[in-house]
Design a protein around this motif. Structure first.
Motif, PDB file in Angstrom:
ATOM      1  N   VAL A 144       0.543  -1.557   0.095  1.00  0.00           N
ATOM      2  CA  VAL A 144       0.479  -0.029   0.207  1.00  0.00           C
ATOM      3  C   VAL A 144       1.052   1.185  -0.161  1.00  0.00           C
ATOM      4  CG1 VAL A 144      -1.985   1.096   1.320  1.00  0.00           C
ATOM      5  CG2 VAL A 144      -2.517  -1.125   0.610  1.00  0.00           C
ATOM      6  N   ASP A 145       1.425   1.669   0.946  1.00  0.00           N
ATOM      7  CA  ASP A 145       2.954   2.524   0.901  1.00  0.00           C
ATOM      8  C   ASP A 145       3.853   2.945  -0.038  1.00  0.00           C
ATOM      9  OD1 ASP A 145       1.637   2.079   3.754  1.00  0.00           O
ATOM     10  OD2 ASP A 145       3.443   2.193   4.547  1.00  0.00           O
ATOM     11  N   GLN A 146       4.569   1.500  -0.370  1.00  0.00           N
ATOM     12  CA  GLN A 146       4.902   1.466  -1.949  1.00  0.00           C
ATOM     13  C   GLN A 146       4.461   2.389  -3.532  1.00  0.00           C
ATOM     14  OE1 GLN A 146       7.774   1.837  -0.338  1.00  0.00           O
ATOM     15  NE2 GLN A 146       8.735   1.104  -2.059  1.00  0.00           N
ATOM     16  N   VAL A 147       2.895   1.822  -3.348  1.00  0.00           N
ATOM     17  CA  VAL A 147       2.334   2.417  -4.858  1.00  0.00           C
ATOM     18  C   VAL A 147       1.627   3.552  -4.296  1.00  0.00           C
ATOM     19  CG1 VAL A 147       0.106   1.841  -5.904  1.00  0.00           C
ATOM     20  CG2 VAL A 147       1.018  -0.121  -5.132  1.00  0.00           C
ATOM     21  N   ALA A 148       1.040   3.850  -3.154  1.00  0.00           N
ATOM     22  CA  ALA A 148       0.873   5.063  -2.663  1.00  0.00           C
ATOM     23  C   ALA A 148       2.003   6.488  -3.109  1.00  0.00           C
ATOM     24  CB  ALA A 148       0.637   5.700  -1.454  1.00  0.00           C
ATOM     25  N   ALA A 149       3.256   5.881  -2.598  1.00  0.00           N
ATOM     26  CA  ALA A 149       4.533   6.785  -3.020  1.00  0.00           C
ATOM     27  C   ALA A 149       4.933   7.079  -4.263  1.00  0.00           C
ATOM     28  CB  ALA A 149       5.522   6.025  -2.345  1.00  0.00           C
ATOM     29  N   PRO A 165       8.223  -8.651   0.699  1.00  0.00           N
ATOM     30  CA  PRO A 165       8.585  -6.187  -0.286  1.00  0.00           C
ATOM     31  C   PRO A 165       9.314  -6.389  -1.244  1.00  0.00           C
ATOM     32  CG  PRO A 165       8.624  -7.285   2.509  1.00  0.00           C
ATOM     33  CD  PRO A 165       8.503  -8.568   1.643  1.00  0.00           C
ATOM     34  N   GLU A 166      10.177  -7.244  -1.283  1.00  0.00           N
ATOM     35  CA  GLU A 166      11.642  -6.887  -2.262  1.00  0.00           C
ATOM     36  C   GLU A 166      10.761  -7.439  -3.698  1.00  0.00           C
ATOM     37  OE1 GLU A 166      13.381  -6.935   1.298  1.00  0.00           O
ATOM     38  OE2 GLU A 166      12.227  -8.685   0.310  1.00  0.00           O
ATOM     39  N   GLN A 167      10.111  -8.477  -3.197  1.00  0.00           N
ATOM     40  CA  GLN A 167       9.607  -8.834  -5.026  1.00  0.00           C
ATOM     41  C   GLN A 167       8.675  -8.429  -5.654  1.00  0.00           C
ATOM     42  OE1 GLN A 167       8.674 -13.405  -3.044  1.00  0.00           O
ATOM     43  NE2 GLN A 167      10.094 -13.636  -4.732  1.00  0.00           N
ATOM     44  N   LEU A 168       7.457  -8.052  -4.100  1.00  0.00           N
ATOM     45  CA  LEU A 168       6.392  -7.194  -4.967  1.00  0.00           C
ATOM     46  C   LEU A 168       7.157  -5.440  -5.418  1.00  0.00           C
ATOM     47  CD1 LEU A 168       4.638  -7.383  -1.437  1.00  0.00           C
ATOM     48  CD2 LEU A 168       3.863  -7.765  -2.874  1.00  0.00           C
ATOM     49  N   ASP A 169       7.851  -4.986  -4.689  1.00  0.00           N
ATOM     50  CA  ASP A 169       9.116  -3.807  -5.304  1.00  0.00           C
ATOM     51  C   ASP A 169       8.980  -4.213  -6.729  1.00  0.00           C
ATOM     52  OD1 ASP A 169       8.887  -2.467  -2.789  1.00  0.00           O
ATOM     53  OD2 ASP A 169      10.577  -2.865  -2.075  1.00  0.00           O
ATOM     54  N   THR A 170       9.315  -5.160  -7.249  1.00  0.00           N
ATOM     55  CA  THR A 170       9.841  -5.067  -8.478  1.00  0.00           C
ATOM     56  C   THR A 170       8.720  -4.725  -9.115  1.00  0.00           C
ATOM     57  OG1 THR A 170       9.291  -7.217  -8.933  1.00  0.00           O
ATOM     58  CG2 THR A 170      11.669  -6.836  -8.057  1.00  0.00           C
ATOM     59  N   PHE A 171       6.999  -5.454  -9.115  1.00  0.00           N
ATOM     60  CA  PHE A 171       5.968  -5.232  -9.539  1.00  0.00           C
ATOM     61  C   PHE A 171       5.911  -3.811  -9.197  1.00  0.00           C
ATOM     62  CE2 PHE A 171       1.614  -4.121  -9.219  1.00  0.00           C
ATOM     63  CZ  PHE A 171       1.396  -5.012 -10.862  1.00  0.00           C
ATOM     64  N   VAL A 172       5.953  -2.801  -7.975  1.00  0.00           N
ATOM     65  CA  VAL A 172       5.102  -1.239  -8.289  1.00  0.00           C
ATOM     66  C   VAL A 172       6.403  -0.778  -9.000  1.00  0.00           C
ATOM     67  CG1 VAL A 172       5.463  -0.235  -6.017  1.00  0.00           C
ATOM     68  CG2 VAL A 172       4.956  -2.360  -6.139  1.00  0.00           C
ATOM     69  N   ALA A 173       7.542  -1.187  -9.006  1.00  0.00           N
ATOM     70  CA  ALA A 173       8.832  -0.367  -9.646  1.00  0.00           C
ATOM     71  C   ALA A 173       8.460   0.100 -11.045  1.00  0.00           C
ATOM     72  CB  ALA A 173      10.020  -0.845  -9.480  1.00  0.00           C
ATOM     73  N   ALA A 174       7.766  -1.645 -11.547  1.00  0.00           N
ATOM     74  CA  ALA A 174       7.683  -1.690 -13.023  1.00  0.00           C
ATOM     75  C   ALA A 174       6.099  -0.955 -13.539  1.00  0.00           C
ATOM     76  CB  ALA A 174       7.546  -3.000 -14.000  1.00  0.00           C
ATOM     77  N   LEU A 175       5.278  -0.635 -12.772  1.00  0.00           N
ATOM     78  CA  LEU A 175       4.058   0.040 -12.563  1.00  0.00           C
ATOM     79  C   LEU A 175       3.537   0.902 -12.974  1.00  0.00           C
ATOM     80  CD1 LEU A 175       0.415  -0.966 -12.289  1.00  0.00           C
ATOM     81  CD2 LEU A 175       1.042   0.114  -9.918  1.00  0.00           C
ATOM     82  N   PRO A 176       4.586   1.879 -12.733  1.00  0.00           N
ATOM     83  CA  PRO A 176       4.327   3.794 -13.527  1.00  0.00           C
ATOM     84  C   PRO A 176       4.677   3.216 -15.504  1.00  0.00           C
ATOM     85  CG  PRO A 176       5.372   3.905 -11.796  1.00  0.00           C
ATOM     86  CD  PRO A 176       5.082   2.636 -11.807  1.00  0.00           C
TER      87      PRO A 176
END
Length: 401
Positions: free
Chosen positions: A318-323, A380-391
Motif C-alpha cells: 500500500v505504501d509503495q503504490v501510494a508513493a 517486500p522485495e518481490q512486491l517492489d519489482t512489480f511496483v517499480a514496473a507499474l508506472p
C-alpha cells in the motif's frame, strides 16, 4: 514475452479443440512453479501475484507441502467417508481451534468453496425458514445452489430458475440489511471483503451490525471466508477482526495450498445440531491426501509467523503504490495480501496483458481495478519489482481507455 511462441501456441490450440470453452482460451500454458514464480511452456518466468486466485498460500513447490503430500500419497490417498483418518480428525480439530469456535462446534469437509456453500445452504434450510439474504456484488460459487447467492446477473440468468427465496441487498449498507432481515429469514450470507467485486471492504462494523441484526431475528449469520480465510488478510479468518462469533463460516482456496479442499465450520451447538446423520455427504471430501496437505499449510503459516508477515507485506505494498503518486492510480483497497489497485480509467485488462508481457501475473478483477492475491510468503522485495514496473506499464497504455 509473447504467447505466440510455437510450443505454447500449439498447446493452446490443442486446449481450444479439447476443452469446453467456459474459460475461453487462456493466455498461457504454465509448466511449473517455484516459490512465488511460475514458468510457461516456452520457459518465460513470471512473478505470480494472483496465487491461483488466493489458493497457493505457500507459493509453488513449498517443501513442507510437497513432503506432507508425498508421505500421505504413499500411505493412503482415499478411503471414503465410510471410515475416517487421523489427518481428517486432526484438521477438523485444528480448524475449530484457529477459528475460535466454542465447545459443540463442528466441521464438514468438502472439496471446494462452492461445495462448502452448498452445505451452508442446507444448514440454513434446517432452521425451518427459507429466505436467504446475500449481498449485491457477492460471489459464492457457480453450482446451482451457490449460484443463487452469487449476485452477477450474467452468471445467474442463463440458469434460472434457481433456488427460490434468495434476495440481494446493497453490500455494506446496515440500514438495508436491517430492513431485509425478518423472522422469516433463515440466514444472511456475507463475505467479510468482496473479492470478485473488486476487493471491497465494508469495515469491521458491518459484520458487528450483521451479527446483532441476525441474532435479534433468530437468523443464522454465515460468513464466506473462501477467499479471505487462512491468513489472507493477516488474521486466520477475516471475520475475527470484527470480534464477532458467526453461526458458520465457509473455507476453501488457501486451505489446501493448491490441493482441492473446502469446509463448513459451524459455531456452537445450535448451528452444529442442524445437520445430522444422513442429511449431507461427499465421496472425496476430507480425504487423507487433502487433509494432510491442509495441515501442512496451517502448520507452516503458524511456524513461519506468516500472519504477521502478511500484515506487514500488505501495508508495504500500500505504501509503495501510494508513493508512486501516479495519476491513474486510486488508493489501494483491501487487507493483508488481498488487495486491489483501483484505476481512474477502464484499462485493467490492458494493464494485466502488459504486466504479463513484462513478467507479472495480475488479475483484472474489474475494468478499473487489478486484484493481487499473491502467495503469503511473498517478500517486500518481490512486491517492489512489480511496483517499480507499474508506472511504465500504465504509461504504455495511454489512449487505450
Amino acid at each position: 514475452m509473447t504467447t505466440t511462441d510455437s510450443h505454447q501456441a500449439g498447446l493452446l490450440e490443442r486446449y481450444r479443440r479439447s476443452l469446453l470453452g467456459v474459460f475461453g482460451t487462456p493466455p498461457l500454458v504454465l509448466s511449473h512453479g517455484e516459490g512465488c514464480y511460475v514458468w510457461d511452456a516456452d520457459g518465460h518466468r513470471y512473478l505470480d501475484l494472483v496465487g491461483g486466485i488466493a489458493v497457493n498460500a505457500l507459493g509453488h513447490g513449498h517443501p513442507a507441502l510437497v513432503s506432507a503430500l508425498s508421505k500421505q500419497a504413499a500411505e493412503a490417498i482415499h478411503i471414503s467417508n465410510l471410515f475416517t483418518s487421523v489427518p481428517q480428525i486432526e484438521l477438523a480439530e485444528r480448524l475449530l481451534q484457529i477459528a475460535g469456535a466454542p465447545e459443540g462446534s463442528g466441521v464438514f469437509l468438502a472439496n471446494s468453496g462452492a461445495e462448502a456453500i452448498e452445505a451452508a445452504i442446507k444448514l440454513s434450510r434446517r432452521t425451518g425458514r427459507q429466505q436467504i439474504i446475500a449481498a449485491e456484488g457477492a460471489f459464492h460459487g457457480r453450482t446451482t445452489g451457490a449460484l443463487a447467492l452469487t449476485s452477477k446477473a450474467a452468471y445467474r440468468e442463463p440458469f434460472e430458475p434457481l433456488l427460490p427465496g434468495v434476495s440481494h441487498i446493497p453490500y455494506g449498507d446496515v440500514d438495508a440489511l436491517r430492513a431485509a432481515v425478518t423472522e422469516a429469514t433463515a440466514a444472511v450470507v456475507l463475505e467479510p471483503l468482496q473479492g470478485e467485486a473488486g476487493v471491497i471492504d465494508p469495515g469491521p462494523d458491518y459484520l458487528v451490525a450483521a451479527r446483532e441484526i441476525t441474532q435479534a431475528a433468530g437468523a443464522l449469520l454465515i460468513i464466506d471466508e473462501i477467499q479471505t480465510g487462512v491468513g489472507r488478510t493477516g488474521e486466520w479468518f477475516a471475520f475475527q477482526a470484527s470480534g464477532i462469533q458467526p453461526d458458520a463460516i465457509t473455507v476453501a482456496k488457501g486451505l489446501g495450498g493448491g490441493v482441492p479442499i473446502g469446509a463448513l465450520i459451524t459455531f456452537g451447538e445450535r448451528s452444529s445440531a442442524l445437520l445430522t446423520a444422513g442429511q449431507h455427504g461427499t465421496t472425496f471430501g476430507g480425504n487423507p491426501l487433502a487433509t494432510a496437505g491442509a495441515l501442512a499449510v496451517l502448520d507452516t503459516i503458524e511456524q513461519s509467523d506468516l500472519l504477521r508477515h502478511v500484515t506487514r507485506a500488505g501495508q508495504h505494498l500500500v505504501d509503495q503504490v501510494a508513493a508512486l503518486d501516479h495519476p491513474l492510480i486510486v488508493p489501494v483497497r483491501g487487507r493483508g495480501l488481498l488487495r486491489a489497485i483501483p484505476l481512474r480509467e477502464p484499462v485493467a485488462p490492458a494493464l494485466a496483458a502488459a504486466a504479463r508481457e513484462a513478467g507479472f501475473i495480475v488479475n483484472p478483477v474489474s475494468p478499473q481495478a487489478i486484484r493481487l492475491a499473491p502467495p503469503l510468503i511473498i517478500t517486500p522485495e518481490q512486491l517492489d519489482t512489480f511496483v517499480a514496473a507499474l508506472p511504465g506499464l500504465l504509461d504504455s497504455l495511454e489512449g487505450q481507455s
